[in-house]
Motif scaffolding. Structure first.
Motif, mmCIF file in Angstrom:
data_model
loop_
_atom_site.group_PDB
_atom_site.id
_atom_site.type_symbol
_atom_site.label_atom_id
_atom_site.label_comp_id
_atom_site.label_asym_id
_atom_site.label_seq_id
_atom_site.Cartn_x
_atom_site.Cartn_y
_atom_site.Cartn_z
ATOM 1 N N ILE A 2 72.767 -34.089 39.112
ATOM 2 C CA ILE A 2 73.185 -35.332 38.469
ATOM 3 C C ILE A 2 73.093 -35.158 36.963
ATOM 4 O O ILE A 2 72.080 -34.703 36.444
ATOM 5 C CB ILE A 2 72.299 -36.509 38.904
ATOM 6 N N HIS A 3 74.157 -35.500 36.266
ATOM 7 C CA HIS A 3 74.196 -35.389 34.806
ATOM 8 C C HIS A 3 74.334 -36.802 34.245
ATOM 9 O O HIS A 3 75.342 -37.464 34.450
ATOM 10 C CB HIS A 3 75.381 -34.519 34.395
ATOM 11 N N SER A 4 73.295 -37.270 33.557
ATOM 12 C CA SER A 4 73.318 -38.666 33.119
ATOM 13 C C SER A 4 73.238 -38.840 31.603
ATOM 14 O O SER A 4 72.805 -39.873 31.127
ATOM 15 C CB SER A 4 72.170 -39.419 33.781
ATOM 16 N N SER A 5 73.653 -37.831 30.860
ATOM 17 C CA SER A 5 73.612 -37.996 29.402
ATOM 18 C C SER A 5 74.766 -38.881 28.940
ATOM 19 O O SER A 5 75.811 -38.959 29.587
ATOM 20 C CB SER A 5 73.671 -36.645 28.703
ATOM 21 N N TRP A 6 74.554 -39.550 27.812
ATOM 22 C CA TRP A 6 75.572 -40.449 27.280
ATOM 23 C C TRP A 6 75.564 -40.319 25.765
ATOM 24 O O TRP A 6 74.523 -40.428 25.138
ATOM 25 C CB TRP A 6 75.255 -41.881 27.695
#
Length: 58
Positions: A2-6
């Motif tokens: 899961i990649h949750s950077s913003w």
């Protein structure tokens, strides 16, 4: 995975000087910014006087 950077900006960039003043960690940055703003406004006044020497500064 899961990649949750913003992407975005830091919150301090959106806060006013008054909001940052109570935090001593920002004191040096605020003073530096105030000095830079003063130099820019003095430069602008000087340049306006050179550009139109007969005008009155208000």
């Amino acid at each position: 995975m899961i990649h949750s950077s913003w992407g975005g900006t830091i919150i301090e960039a959106w806060m006013s000087r008054e909001a940052l003043t109570p935090f001593s960690i920002y004191t040096a940055a605020i003073e530096k910014s105030n000095a830079q703003m003063h130099r820019k406004s003095m430069r602008r006044i000087w340049q306006n006087g050179i550009a139109s020497p007969n005008s009155r500064i208000r």
